[in-house]
Write an enzyme that holds these catalytic residues in place. Structure first.
Site, PDB file in Angstrom:
ATOM      1  CE1 TYR A  40     -52.223 -31.805 -89.551  1.00 27.77           C
ATOM      2  CE2 TYR A  40     -53.329 -33.937 -90.075  1.00 27.77           C
ATOM      3  CZ  TYR A  40     -52.813 -32.965 -89.199  1.00 27.77           C
ATOM      4  OH  TYR A  40     -52.430 -33.511 -88.133  1.00 27.77           O
ATOM      5  CB  CYS A  41     -51.515 -36.212 -95.407  1.00 31.08           C
ATOM      6  SG  CYS A  41     -52.915 -36.255 -95.163  1.00 31.08           S
TER       7      CYS A  41
END
Length: 319
Positions: free
Chosen positions: A137-138
């Site tokens: 996600y990051c």
């Protein structure tokens, strides 16, 4: 203003679409299903049937601004889910918006774009993007932001807003998870809930979105935050209390939780089990790392000021 919104059936996009429509803007919103059509119409917006895989300039139409809130935010999923939605989906939205002649593109970013798993204390927008983050996600939100800012130009202004820990009425993630874990007896504080965090009430984020329609420096990212910082225990206890829930005092060391999460993820991937493991490394990281940020740039360039304090937000939710 004519505004095209993605993610309007979700927490942030829905709150933004409702506010923009109430302010008199002509709001159109990406819609994937008939149920989403009804949700969007109830917000005062017009649904446009498309998704991040099929969106084109024709769908954006004559919109003057695009607000891109749609993203894959889960901390578990198919290996390519984050890249497909967050990177390729954002690129398609950029292409569609530019192709349609939109003049402004506001991207809903996140502090996750600078997160590699480290403690973060008082960071501002000069912190480098975590393109190499071990958390999908990051890493994908970092790459999406990089592409958005790179697309900025004289005829196509792009701006990124970065909230942290979005909360408030309509939350579809934090409160439901707290209720489920507390009800099942699974909830544990990691390292006693001592990690410090910045937060962003949904009304404060929507206020910043409204400002970003015609303020801010194109090609820049902005942290959007509540006043002050708090511990995870203060934040989560307050949110739970707004629903009449008292969180237990049971705690777990973060290092042990991380080992349990890594083992569980390995089993789920190896055996291709359905659903998500009970604990993920990403969730452990979020709950146990300090993450405090500096929003001075937004206050200076956007004229941003929080419209709801943390305490008032909790009072409103409790009422």
């Amino acid at each position: 203003m004519r505004i095209f919104v993605t993610g309007a059936s979700g927490f942030v996009g829905g709150a933004a679409a409702a506010r923009l429509a109430a302010d008199g803007h002509d709001v159109r919103a990406m819609s994937r299903t008939e149920a989403a059509d009804r949700t969007i119409e109830n917000l005062g917006a017009a649904p446009v049937r498309c998704d991040l895989q099929t969106v084109s300039a024709e769908h954006v139409g004559d919109a003057e601004a695009v607000l891109h809130c749609a993203a894959y935010v889960a901390d578990w999923g198919p290996p390519d889910a984050w890249y497909q939605a967050n990177v390729l989906g954002t690129q398609r939205m950029l292409d569609a918006a530019a192709g349609a002649g939109a003049r402004r593109f506001i991207h809903m970013g996140t502090e996750a774009a600078i997160v590699r798993g480290q403690h973060i204390l008082g960071a501002d927008e000069t912190e480098p993007l975590a393109l190499d983050s071990p958390y999908p996600y990051c890493a994908t939100k970092a790459e999406a932001e990089r592409r958005v800012l790179a697309a900025n130009g004289p005829e196509f202004a792009t701006i990124v807003l970065r909230p942290r820990f979005i909360w408030g009425p309509g939350d579809q993630t934090i409160l439901p998870a707290l209720e489920q874990m507390a009800g099942s007896g699974q909830f544990r504080w990691l390292d006693g809930g001592r990690a410090r965090t910045s937060t962003t009430h949904i009304d404060n984020l929507v206020a910043a979105i409204v400002l970003a329609l015609d303020r801010g420096t194109p090609g820049q990212a902005y942290f959007i935050l509540d006043d002050g910082e708090r511990t995870m225990r203060e934040v989560l206890s307050g949110l739970a209390a707004s629903r009449g829930i008292t969180l237990p005092d049971r705690a777990l060391p973060a290092w042990l939780a991380g080992a349990i999460a890594a083992a569980g993820e390995s089993v789920w991937r190896t055996l291709r089990l359905s659903g998500a493991p009970p604990l993920t490394r990403h969730a452990v990281m979020v709950m146990s790392r300090d993450c405090t940020l500096d929003d001075s740039k937004a206050r200076r360039d956007l004229g941003y000021q929080p419209v709801v304090s943390f305490e008032e937000g909790l009072r409103q939710m409790s009422a």
